[in-house]
Design a protein around this motif. Structure first.
Motif, PDB file in Angstrom:
ATOM      1  N   ASP A  56       0.838  -1.207   0.000  1.00  0.00           N
ATOM      2  CA  ASP A  56       0.000   0.000   0.000  1.00  0.00           C
ATOM      3  C   ASP A  56       0.867   1.249   0.000  1.00  0.00           C
ATOM      4  O   ASP A  56       0.590   2.218  -0.706  1.00  0.00           O
ATOM      5  CB  ASP A  56      -0.929   0.027   1.221  1.00  0.00           C
ATOM      6  CG  ASP A  56      -2.072  -0.960   1.106  1.00  0.00           C
ATOM      7  OD1 ASP A  56      -2.328  -1.446  -0.015  1.00  0.00           O
ATOM      8  OD2 ASP A  56      -2.705  -1.244   2.140  1.00  0.00           O
ATOM      9  N   CYS A  57       1.906   1.231   0.791  1.00  0.00           N
ATOM     10  CA  CYS A  57       2.795   2.392   0.884  1.00  0.00           C
ATOM     11  C   CYS A  57       3.504   2.630  -0.447  1.00  0.00           C
ATOM     12  O   CYS A  57       3.705   3.781  -0.854  1.00  0.00           O
ATOM     13  CB  CYS A  57       3.805   2.170   2.004  1.00  0.00           C
ATOM     14  SG  CYS A  57       4.548   3.681   2.590  1.00  0.00           S
ATOM     15  N   ILE A  60       0.882   4.260  -2.969  1.00  0.00           N
ATOM     16  CA  ILE A  60       0.472   5.634  -2.725  1.00  0.00           C
ATOM     17  C   ILE A  60       1.641   6.570  -3.030  1.00  0.00           C
ATOM     18  O   ILE A  60       2.713   6.447  -2.442  1.00  0.00           O
ATOM     19  CB  ILE A  60       0.001   5.809  -1.269  1.00  0.00           C
ATOM     20  CG1 ILE A  60      -1.236   4.937  -1.033  1.00  0.00           C
ATOM     21  CG2 ILE A  60      -0.291   7.267  -0.957  1.00  0.00           C
ATOM     22  CD1 ILE A  60      -1.673   4.867   0.400  1.00  0.00           C
ATOM     23  N   ALA A  62       1.099  10.235  -3.496  1.00  0.00           N
ATOM     24  CA  ALA A  62       0.874  11.594  -2.993  1.00  0.00           C
ATOM     25  C   ALA A  62       1.681  11.772  -1.706  1.00  0.00           C
ATOM     26  O   ALA A  62       1.648  10.916  -0.813  1.00  0.00           O
ATOM     27  CB  ALA A  62      -0.605  11.842  -2.733  1.00  0.00           C
ATOM     28  N   ALA A  65      -0.104  11.632   1.837  1.00  0.00           N
ATOM     29  CA  ALA A  65      -0.733  10.323   2.000  1.00  0.00           C
ATOM     30  C   ALA A  65       0.340   9.231   2.136  1.00  0.00           C
ATOM     31  O   ALA A  65       0.177   8.290   2.919  1.00  0.00           O
ATOM     32  CB  ALA A  65      -1.637  10.023   0.813  1.00  0.00           C
ATOM     33  N   HIS A  66       1.427   9.383   1.401  1.00  0.00           N
ATOM     34  CA  HIS A  66       2.527   8.410   1.486  1.00  0.00           C
ATOM     35  C   HIS A  66       3.144   8.442   2.887  1.00  0.00           C
ATOM     36  O   HIS A  66       3.412   7.390   3.476  1.00  0.00           O
ATOM     37  CB  HIS A  66       3.579   8.721   0.414  1.00  0.00           C
ATOM     38  CG  HIS A  66       4.729   7.776   0.412  1.00  0.00           C
ATOM     39  ND1 HIS A  66       4.645   6.514  -0.131  1.00  0.00           N
ATOM     40  CD2 HIS A  66       5.983   7.898   0.907  1.00  0.00           C
ATOM     41  CE1 HIS A  66       5.803   5.899   0.025  1.00  0.00           C
ATOM     42  NE2 HIS A  66       6.638   6.721   0.656  1.00  0.00           N
ATOM     43  N   ARG A  68       1.687   9.378   5.633  1.00  0.00           N
ATOM     44  CA  ARG A  68       0.704   8.837   6.561  1.00  0.00           C
ATOM     45  C   ARG A  68       0.706   7.307   6.502  1.00  0.00           C
ATOM     46  O   ARG A  68       0.692   6.632   7.527  1.00  0.00           O
ATOM     47  CB  ARG A  68      -0.688   9.380   6.214  1.00  0.00           C
ATOM     48  CG  ARG A  68      -1.747   9.072   7.227  1.00  0.00           C
ATOM     49  CD  ARG A  68      -3.117   9.650   6.868  1.00  0.00           C
ATOM     50  NE  ARG A  68      -3.058  11.018   6.412  1.00  0.00           N
ATOM     51  CZ  ARG A  68      -3.434  11.420   5.190  1.00  0.00           C
ATOM     52  NH1 ARG A  68      -3.886  10.537   4.305  1.00  0.00           N
ATOM     53  NH2 ARG A  68      -3.375  12.682   4.854  1.00  0.00           N
ATOM     54  N   GLN A  69       0.760   6.760   5.288  1.00  0.00           N
ATOM     55  CA  GLN A  69       0.780   5.310   5.136  1.00  0.00           C
ATOM     56  C   GLN A  69       2.080   4.723   5.690  1.00  0.00           C
ATOM     57  O   GLN A  69       2.084   3.659   6.295  1.00  0.00           O
ATOM     58  CB  GLN A  69       0.612   4.922   3.663  1.00  0.00           C
ATOM     59  CG  GLN A  69       0.469   3.442   3.429  1.00  0.00           C
ATOM     60  CD  GLN A  69      -0.778   2.855   4.076  1.00  0.00           C
ATOM     61  OE1 GLN A  69      -1.815   3.505   4.172  1.00  0.00           O
ATOM     62  NE2 GLN A  69      -0.669   1.624   4.546  1.00  0.00           N
TER      63      GLN A  69
END
Length: 191
Positions: A56-57, A60, A62, A65-66, A68-69
């Motif tokens: 997931d990281c 992503i 952005a 968002a990256h 945060r992930q």
């Protein structure tokens, strides 16, 4: 508050600064894992529960968002045992060191190949001094064939074969030296 043990006066838990340092170390480890390819990840002892978070990281892109992930991945990693995280760190360090050694060996082999092609018998004599188990005739023939290939603009078959022969000689000598060191260490105790 972390408190103190009334009998010994020692602190009962790590300080907030220590907790933060450990969390930042796990975050840095997470960043390393995210930067690896799937093939590299498959070689590491990463628990199956973390793989979806790593993917997931990677997915992503952005910036916020990256981050945060990545923070969420680090939180999931902190839930793992310390032994699991240490095993991942050890595997990453070992791969890094092994890759550096491999690249250094490759450069050493390429340098010998170029010396053989440029200097001829002088370089061959130096190579045989350093690696006496090398086959003089085979190396000389491969060097001549390589030079002939270059003159005629042919595919580099002998060029590659010369590399393989040098690799066998140089890495074979290194493996033999390592085995001899182990035999000496194991065979003669220092009492």
């Amino acid at each position: 508050m972390r408190g103190r043990d009334e009998e010994t006066g020692e602190f009962l838990s790590p300080s907030r600064s220590q907790n933060r340092r450990e969390a930042l170390e796990v975050l840095a480890l997470g960043e390393k894992l995210v930067s690896l390819t799937e093939a590299q990840l498959s070689k590491l002892p990463v628990p199956e529960s973390l793989l979806p978070h790593i993917r997931d990281c990677k997915r992503i892109t952005a910036n916020i968002a990256h981050k945060r992930q990545l923070a969420f991945l680090a939180k999931q990693m902190r839930r793992e045992d310390d032994e699991v995280l240490e095993a991942i760190r050890d595997a990453l360090d070992e791969d890094g060191e092994a890759a550096r050694r491999e690249v250094a060996a490759m450069h050493r082999i390429e340098n010998w190949r170029e010396r053989l092609l440029a200097e001829g018998d002088t370089a061959l004599a130096a190579l045989l001094d350093e690696y006496p188990q090398a086959d003089r005739q085979r190396l000389r023939q491969l060097a001549r064939n390589t030079l002939e290939e270059r003159k005629r603009n042919k595919p580099p078959h002998s060029f590659r074969e010369l590399y393989r022969e040098l690799r066998d000689v140089i890495l074979g000598a290194g493996a033999a030296a390592d085995a001899a060191d182990e035999t000496i260490d194991d065979g003669h105790p220092d009492d």
